[in-house]
Design a protein around this motif. Structure first.
Motif, PDB file in Angstrom:
ATOM      1  N   UNK A 134      45.283  33.509  49.026  1.00 57.08           N
ATOM      2  CA  UNK A 134      45.476  34.705  48.201  1.00 57.08           C
ATOM      3  C   UNK A 134      44.859  34.529  46.814  1.00 57.08           C
ATOM      4  N   UNK A 135      44.040  35.497  46.423  1.00 59.73           N
ATOM      5  CA  UNK A 135      43.288  35.397  45.167  1.00 59.73           C
ATOM      6  C   UNK A 135      43.707  36.508  44.215  1.00 59.73           C
ATOM      7  N   UNK A 136      43.247  36.364  42.980  1.00 62.82           N
ATOM      8  CA  UNK A 136      43.491  37.380  41.961  1.00 62.82           C
ATOM      9  C   UNK A 136      42.317  38.346  41.936  1.00 62.82           C
ATOM     10  N   UNK A 137      42.628  39.623  41.780  1.00 62.83           N
ATOM     11  CA  UNK A 137      41.592  40.644  41.754  1.00 62.83           C
ATOM     12  C   UNK A 137      41.896  41.629  40.628  1.00 62.83           C
ATOM     13  N   UNK A 138      40.935  42.523  40.360  1.00 61.69           N
ATOM     14  CA  UNK A 138      41.126  43.529  39.322  1.00 61.69           C
ATOM     15  C   UNK A 138      41.103  42.919  37.929  1.00 61.69           C
ATOM     16  N   UNK A 139      42.033  43.344  37.103  1.00 62.36           N
ATOM     17  CA  UNK A 139      42.093  42.859  35.726  1.00 62.36           C
ATOM     18  C   UNK A 139      42.347  41.354  35.652  1.00 62.36           C
ATOM     19  N   UNK A 140      43.147  40.840  36.576  1.00 62.63           N
ATOM     20  CA  UNK A 140      43.420  39.395  36.562  1.00 62.63           C
ATOM     21  C   UNK A 140      42.137  38.596  36.798  1.00 62.63           C
ATOM     22  N   UNK A 141      41.295  39.076  37.724  1.00 60.43           N
ATOM     23  CA  UNK A 141      40.033  38.384  37.974  1.00 60.43           C
ATOM     24  C   UNK A 141      39.114  38.475  36.761  1.00 60.43           C
ATOM     25  N   UNK A 142      39.085  39.624  36.116  1.00 57.35           N
ATOM     26  CA  UNK A 142      38.245  39.765  34.922  1.00 57.35           C
ATOM     27  C   UNK A 142      38.730  38.863  33.791  1.00 57.35           C
ATOM     28  N   UNK A 143      40.047  38.696  33.659  1.00 53.96           N
ATOM     29  CA  UNK A 143      40.567  37.801  32.632  1.00 53.96           C
ATOM     30  C   UNK A 143      40.134  36.362  32.891  1.00 53.96           C
ATOM     31  N   UNK A 144      40.179  35.947  34.168  1.00 51.30           N
ATOM     32  CA  UNK A 144      39.696  34.609  34.495  1.00 51.30           C
ATOM     33  C   UNK A 144      38.217  34.459  34.176  1.00 51.30           C
ATOM     34  N   UNK A 168      37.317  39.373  45.057  1.00 56.27           N
ATOM     35  CA  UNK A 168      36.661  38.108  45.431  1.00 56.27           C
ATOM     36  C   UNK A 168      36.164  38.121  46.867  1.00 56.27           C
ATOM     37  N   UNK A 169      35.060  37.411  47.070  1.00 53.25           N
ATOM     38  CA  UNK A 169      34.547  37.230  48.429  1.00 53.25           C
ATOM     39  C   UNK A 169      35.365  36.214  49.203  1.00 53.25           C
ATOM     40  N   UNK A 170      35.781  35.164  48.544  1.00 55.92           N
ATOM     41  CA  UNK A 170      36.579  34.107  49.164  1.00 55.92           C
ATOM     42  C   UNK A 170      37.375  33.421  48.063  1.00 55.92           C
ATOM     43  N   UNK A 171      38.443  32.739  48.486  1.00 60.28           N
ATOM     44  CA  UNK A 171      39.303  32.028  47.537  1.00 60.28           C
ATOM     45  C   UNK A 171      39.817  30.770  48.205  1.00 60.28           C
ATOM     46  N   UNK A 172      39.922  29.713  47.425  1.00 62.11           N
ATOM     47  CA  UNK A 172      40.410  28.429  47.926  1.00 62.11           C
ATOM     48  C   UNK A 172      41.382  27.845  46.915  1.00 62.11           C
TER      49      UNK A 172
END
Length: 221
Positions: A134-144, A168-172
């Motif tokens: 499970x990955x972060x997307x949206x605003x959380x991804x932009x903050x990262x 994200x395309x993939x997350x690990x």
């Protein structure tokens, strides 16, 4: 004086008779409890009997075919139940590693490469930790993404990238990968890998905890 003989009284003889001791009721030994092994052997003999009868084509035993079909159904049901249990237990194990944190996710990725240690359902469940965390997307991804630049400068980020896909395309365990385009005039498509926040602190704590567990195990051994 003439002496007259006195009459002698004959006493009856006393004889002692020894009576036999009273009879005591004998305690008969209790029969042994029924053994389960005998039942299993009997059941196994019945299976062999029905199998042999059906193989020989004996028409005197009409229940042989039904018995064999019941045995096959029981075996199929048991194999399906074992498969479901292995799948559910493998999924729970992978989910537990995911909840514990990035270091344990990395351990799950390593274990997924060892099919000689775990059954296939467990390997399939842990292989999801390779790229489907499970990955972060949206605003959380932009903050990262912004935090990857010094001081989290948004202007510097958009000076480099013209477009950035926040899904994200993939997350690990260590990070996640996003699709983006460079702001170079050619709209060059690139893949951007973003590292998770506070990853170093999390790893340091997990490694310290593992060190304590290892020392306790060594002391107990």
């Amino acid at each position: 004086m003439s002496s007259t003989p006195r009459p002698v009284k004959l006493m009856p003889s006393r004889r002692t008779f020894l009576l036999p001791p009273p009879l005591r009721p004998r305690r008969l030994p209790l029969p042994p409890p029924p053994s389960r092994r005998k039942k299993k052997k009997t059941k196994k003999k019945m299976k062999n009997k029905y199998a042999t009868t059906a193989f020989r084509g004996d028409a005197d035993d009409p229940g042989a075919g039904a018995a064999i079909s019941n045995i096959e159904e029981e075996r199929t049901w048991a194999s399906r139940r074992r498969s479901r249990l292995r799948s559910s237990s493998g999924a729970r194990f992978a989910e537990g590693l995911l909840r514990l944190g990035p270091l344990y996710v990395k351990i799950g990725q390593i274990l997924s490469c060892r099919p000689n240690l775990f059954p296939p359902p467990w390997i399939d469940a842990m292989e999801r930790l390779q790229d489907r965390v499970p990955a972060k997307s949206g605003e959380d991804a932009l903050k990262l993404a912004y935090m990857s630049f010094p001081g989290g400068d948004r202007a510097a980020f958009w000076d480099v990238f013209a477009e950035f896909d926040d899904v994200p395309l993939a997350a690990a365990s260590l990070g996640q990968v996003h699709r983006a385009k460079l702001n170079d005039g050619n709209d060059t498509e690139v893949a951007v890998k973003i590292q998770r926040e506070r990853l170093r602190d999390i790893y340091d704590k997990d490694l310290a905890l593992m060190g304590k567990i290892a020392s306790v195990v060594d002391a107990a051994a």
